[in-house]
Scaffold this motif. Structure first.
Motif, PDB file in Angstrom:
ATOM      1  N   ALA A  57       0.888  -1.162   0.044  1.00 13.05           N
ATOM      2  CA  ALA A  57       0.142   0.109  -0.064  1.00 13.05           C
ATOM      3  C   ALA A  57       0.925   1.264  -0.031  1.00 13.05           C
ATOM      4  CB  ALA A  57      -0.903  -0.108   1.312  1.00 13.05           C
ATOM      5  N   VAL A  58       1.900   1.300   0.905  1.00 14.62           N
ATOM      6  CA  VAL A  58       2.734   2.344   1.028  1.00 14.62           C
ATOM      7  C   VAL A  58       3.459   2.687  -0.400  1.00 14.62           C
ATOM      8  CG1 VAL A  58       4.803   3.342   2.030  1.00 14.62           C
ATOM      9  CG2 VAL A  58       2.728   2.433   3.347  1.00 14.62           C
ATOM     10  N   ALA A  59       4.086   1.481  -0.838  1.00 16.00           N
ATOM     11  CA  ALA A  59       4.852   1.562  -2.144  1.00 16.00           C
ATOM     12  C   ALA A  59       3.980   2.215  -3.402  1.00 16.00           C
ATOM     13  CB  ALA A  59       5.271   0.196  -2.564  1.00 16.00           C
ATOM     14  N   SER A  60       2.843   1.644  -3.209  1.00 18.98           N
ATOM     15  CA  SER A  60       1.538   2.316  -4.302  1.00 18.98           C
ATOM     16  C   SER A  60       1.571   3.908  -4.169  1.00 18.98           C
ATOM     17  CB  SER A  60       0.363   1.707  -4.210  1.00 18.98           C
ATOM     18  OG  SER A  60       0.389   0.193  -4.432  1.00 18.98           O
ATOM     19  N   VAL A  61       1.345   4.226  -3.192  1.00 14.64           N
ATOM     20  CA  VAL A  61       1.254   5.563  -2.896  1.00 14.64           C
ATOM     21  C   VAL A  61       2.442   6.367  -3.240  1.00 14.64           C
ATOM     22  CG1 VAL A  61       0.568   7.394  -1.334  1.00 14.64           C
ATOM     23  CG2 VAL A  61      -0.664   5.320  -1.220  1.00 14.64           C
ATOM     24  N   LEU A  62       3.576   5.814  -2.828  1.00 15.85           N
ATOM     25  CA  LEU A  62       4.882   6.544  -2.970  1.00 15.85           C
ATOM     26  C   LEU A  62       5.239   6.475  -4.366  1.00 15.85           C
ATOM     27  CD1 LEU A  62       7.298   5.084  -0.138  1.00 15.85           C
ATOM     28  CD2 LEU A  62       6.485   7.331  -0.355  1.00 15.85           C
ATOM     29  N   VAL A  63       4.626   5.480  -5.285  1.00 15.57           N
ATOM     30  CA  VAL A  63       5.173   5.877  -6.884  1.00 15.57           C
ATOM     31  C   VAL A  63       4.264   6.729  -7.317  1.00 15.57           C
ATOM     32  CG1 VAL A  63       4.632   4.421  -8.855  1.00 15.57           C
ATOM     33  CG2 VAL A  63       5.668   3.139  -6.981  1.00 15.57           C
ATOM     34  N   TYR A  64       2.892   6.743  -6.778  1.00 20.19           N
ATOM     35  CA  TYR A  64       2.055   7.821  -7.197  1.00 20.19           C
ATOM     36  C   TYR A  64       2.707   9.246  -7.005  1.00 20.19           C
ATOM     37  CZ  TYR A  64      -1.792  11.144  -6.802  1.00 20.19           C
ATOM     38  OH  TYR A  64      -2.511  12.173  -6.970  1.00 20.19           O
ATOM     39  N   PHE A 104      -1.415  10.781   2.628  1.00 16.41           N
ATOM     40  CA  PHE A 104      -1.850   9.096   1.832  1.00 16.41           C
ATOM     41  C   PHE A 104      -0.810   8.363   2.303  1.00 16.41           C
ATOM     42  CE2 PHE A 104      -3.762  11.219  -2.457  1.00 16.41           C
ATOM     43  CZ  PHE A 104      -4.607  11.867  -1.603  1.00 16.41           C
ATOM     44  N   VAL A 105       0.386   8.639   2.470  1.00 14.14           N
ATOM     45  CA  VAL A 105       1.165   7.437   2.910  1.00 14.14           C
ATOM     46  C   VAL A 105       1.141   6.810   4.292  1.00 14.14           C
ATOM     47  CG1 VAL A 105       3.809   6.960   3.327  1.00 14.14           C
ATOM     48  CG2 VAL A 105       3.125   8.542   1.433  1.00 14.14           C
ATOM     49  N   PRO A 106       1.283   7.668   5.358  1.00 17.74           N
ATOM     50  CA  PRO A 106       0.810   7.076   6.519  1.00 17.74           C
ATOM     51  C   PRO A 106      -0.557   6.428   6.698  1.00 17.74           C
ATOM     52  CG  PRO A 106       1.087   9.125   6.967  1.00 17.74           C
ATOM     53  CD  PRO A 106       1.493   9.000   5.442  1.00 17.74           C
ATOM     54  N   GLY A 107      -1.431   7.147   5.993  1.00 23.49           N
ATOM     55  CA  GLY A 107      -2.868   6.758   6.079  1.00 23.49           C
ATOM     56  C   GLY A 107      -3.031   5.279   5.450  1.00 23.49           C
ATOM     57  N   VAL A 108      -2.589   5.190   4.422  1.00 26.16           N
ATOM     58  CA  VAL A 108      -2.729   3.689   3.845  1.00 26.16           C
ATOM     59  C   VAL A 108      -2.103   2.799   4.674  1.00 26.16           C
ATOM     60  CG1 VAL A 108      -3.469   4.250   1.479  1.00 26.16           C
ATOM     61  CG2 VAL A 108      -0.967   3.939   2.139  1.00 26.16           C
ATOM     62  N   ALA A 109      -0.825   3.157   5.194  1.00 21.86           N
ATOM     63  CA  ALA A 109      -0.091   2.280   5.911  1.00 21.86           C
ATOM     64  C   ALA A 109      -0.972   1.752   7.296  1.00 21.86           C
ATOM     65  CB  ALA A 109       1.141   2.699   6.540  1.00 21.86           C
ATOM     66  N   VAL A 110      -1.409   2.703   7.867  1.00 24.70           N
ATOM     67  CA  VAL A 110      -2.225   2.526   9.089  1.00 24.70           C
ATOM     68  C   VAL A 110      -3.521   1.737   8.807  1.00 24.70           C
ATOM     69  CG1 VAL A 110      -3.746   3.574  10.988  1.00 24.70           C
ATOM     70  CG2 VAL A 110      -1.208   4.224  10.303  1.00 24.70           C
ATOM     71  N   GLY A 111      -4.106   2.158   7.658  1.00 23.54           N
ATOM     72  CA  GLY A 111      -5.327   1.631   7.096  1.00 23.54           C
ATOM     73  C   GLY A 111      -5.258   0.029   7.104  1.00 23.54           C
ATOM     74  N   SER A 112      -4.246  -0.323   6.166  1.00 23.08           N
ATOM     75  CA  SER A 112      -3.888  -1.609   5.991  1.00 23.08           C
ATOM     76  C   SER A 112      -3.664  -2.306   7.157  1.00 23.08           C
ATOM     77  CB  SER A 112      -2.790  -1.609   4.907  1.00 23.08           C
ATOM     78  OG  SER A 112      -2.536  -2.872   4.639  1.00 23.08           O
ATOM     79  N   THR A 118     -12.734  -3.585   8.162  1.00 26.14           N
ATOM     80  CA  THR A 118     -12.299  -2.902   6.960  1.00 26.14           C
ATOM     81  C   THR A 118     -12.845  -1.151   7.047  1.00 26.14           C
ATOM     82  OG1 THR A 118     -12.377  -4.681   5.630  1.00 26.14           O
ATOM     83  CG2 THR A 118     -12.363  -2.574   4.402  1.00 26.14           C
ATOM     84  N   PHE A 119     -14.166  -1.259   7.482  1.00 26.46           N
ATOM     85  CA  PHE A 119     -14.668   0.174   7.570  1.00 26.46           C
ATOM     86  C   PHE A 119     -14.010   0.777   8.704  1.00 26.46           C
ATOM     87  CE2 PHE A 119     -17.867   3.286   9.079  1.00 26.46           C
ATOM     88  CZ  PHE A 119     -18.122   3.955   7.875  1.00 26.46           C
ATOM     89  N   LEU A 120     -13.590   0.220   9.951  1.00 27.61           N
ATOM     90  CA  LEU A 120     -13.121   1.040  10.978  1.00 27.61           C
ATOM     91  C   LEU A 120     -11.538   1.442  10.641  1.00 27.61           C
ATOM     92  CD1 LEU A 120     -14.417  -1.023  14.200  1.00 27.61           C
ATOM     93  CD2 LEU A 120     -14.894   1.381  13.497  1.00 27.61           C
ATOM     94  N   ALA A 121     -10.667   0.341   9.854  1.00 28.62           N
ATOM     95  CA  ALA A 121      -9.461   0.719   9.275  1.00 28.62           C
ATOM     96  C   ALA A 121      -9.280   1.885   8.529  1.00 28.62           C
ATOM     97  CB  ALA A 121      -9.054  -0.582   8.634  1.00 28.62           C
ATOM     98  N   LEU A 122     -10.603   2.056   7.487  1.00 32.00           N
ATOM     99  CA  LEU A 122     -10.511   3.250   6.678  1.00 32.00           C
ATOM    100  C   LEU A 122     -10.787   4.354   7.212  1.00 32.00           C
ATOM    101  CD1 LEU A 122     -12.031   1.589   3.370  1.00 32.00           C
ATOM    102  CD2 LEU A 122      -9.638   1.611   4.141  1.00 32.00           C
ATOM    103  N   GLY A 123     -11.472   4.234   8.464  1.00 28.98           N
ATOM    104  CA  GLY A 123     -11.945   5.512   9.061  1.00 28.98           C
ATOM    105  C   GLY A 123     -10.281   6.048  10.006  1.00 28.98           C
ATOM    106  N   ALA A 124      -9.860   4.961  10.294  1.00 33.29           N
ATOM    107  CA  ALA A 124      -8.273   5.418  10.857  1.00 33.29           C
ATOM    108  C   ALA A 124      -7.423   6.214   9.823  1.00 33.29           C
ATOM    109  CB  ALA A 124      -7.774   4.080  11.570  1.00 33.29           C
ATOM    110  N   MET A 167      -8.426   7.868   7.375  1.00 37.76           N
ATOM    111  CA  MET A 167      -9.017   8.968   6.776  1.00 37.76           C
ATOM    112  C   MET A 167      -8.662  10.113   7.914  1.00 37.76           C
ATOM    113  SD  MET A 167     -10.345   8.849   4.217  1.00 37.76           S
ATOM    114  CE  MET A 167     -10.404  10.591   4.376  1.00 37.76           C
ATOM    115  N   VAL A 168      -8.633   9.885   9.411  1.00 35.08           N
ATOM    116  CA  VAL A 168      -8.228  10.613  10.453  1.00 35.08           C
ATOM    117  C   VAL A 168      -7.195  10.962  10.060  1.00 35.08           C
ATOM    118  CG1 VAL A 168      -7.712  10.649  13.031  1.00 35.08           C
ATOM    119  CG2 VAL A 168      -9.821   9.572  12.251  1.00 35.08           C
ATOM    120  N   ILE A 169      -5.748  10.341   9.824  1.00 30.67           N
ATOM    121  CA  ILE A 169      -4.373  10.567   9.547  1.00 30.67           C
ATOM    122  C   ILE A 169      -4.461  11.644   8.388  1.00 30.67           C
ATOM    123  CG2 ILE A 169      -2.292   9.740   8.888  1.00 30.67           C
ATOM    124  CD1 ILE A 169      -2.920   7.177  10.708  1.00 30.67           C
ATOM    125  N   ILE A 170      -5.151  11.174   7.317  1.00 28.85           N
ATOM    126  CA  ILE A 170      -5.009  12.168   5.970  1.00 28.85           C
ATOM    127  C   ILE A 170      -5.714  13.332   6.565  1.00 28.85           C
ATOM    128  CG2 ILE A 170      -5.950  12.451   3.681  1.00 28.85           C
ATOM    129  CD1 ILE A 170      -5.896   9.289   3.485  1.00 28.85           C
TER     130      ILE A 170
END
Length: 194
Positions: free
Chosen positions: A68-75, A107-115, A132-138, A140-143
């Protein structure tokens, strides 16, 4: 080296290459998904509405934290180098240090924490949709926190004004995107479990 040994070594090296090739393809596809999601935009000020949270949710819910982090870092790297992949068909380092750059960096710490949170909650036997929904909430909070902070700092807004401009208008829609991402992730989980 006889033929049997040669086949054994080539089989071992191919086995090791397959996961790497699969990972590279998945990371590339996810980075492309982020690029495309940024192009679907409603130009609000100072923070535009895009489908990036939906793409990030799918990435966080289907990839392990490293992928997940690699994907966002490439972007981010593609955009930082000048490709017009950020919202508004913009690119360049200035976008990352501008008023909305904190959201992108988040996005970087967000997807890491979510995953990671999703994996931990599922490991503790929480039902996948709820985990999954709770993880995506976490995620979003970071982002939101990183984006809110940079928006206030760079745009010289009070914390309240920055929250009203950069976070509050997006919460409901981002929750809806998280529900959609949760549904997609659970459908992928079901399909791959067969």
């Amino acid at each position: 080296m006889n033929t049997h040994e040669s086949n054994l070594f080539s089989d071992i090296s191919l086995r090791g290459a397959r996961p790497i090739i699969k990972t590279v393809l998945c990371v590339t596809a996810a980075a492309l998904l982020l690029c495309l999601s940024a192009s679907v935009e409603i130009p609000l000020q100072p923070v535009p509405f895009t489908l990036q949270v939906l793409a990030l949710g799918i990435i966080a819910a289907t990839f392990d934290p490293g992928e997940a982090v690699a994907s966002v870092l490439v972007y981010i790297a593609i955009g930082a180098l000048g490709a017009p992949v950020f919202s508004g068909a913009m690119g360049g380092l200035l976008r990352l240090v501008g008023p909305t750059g904190g959201f992108i960096v988040g996005f970087v710490p967000g997807v890491a924490v979510g995953s990671l949170v999703r994996k931990l909650l599922i490991r503790h036997r929480m039902p996948r949709p709820i985990a999954t929904f709770l993880a995506l909430g976490a995620m979003m909070v970071i982002i939101y926190l990183l984006g809110w902070g940079q928006l206030a700092l760079v745009a010289h807004l009070s914390p309240t004004a920055a929250f009203a401009a950069g976070v509050a208008p997006f919460v409901t829609l981002d929750m809806l995107k998280s529900v959609i991402a949760t549904s997609v992730a659970c459908a992928i989980d079901a399909a791959t479990a067969r």
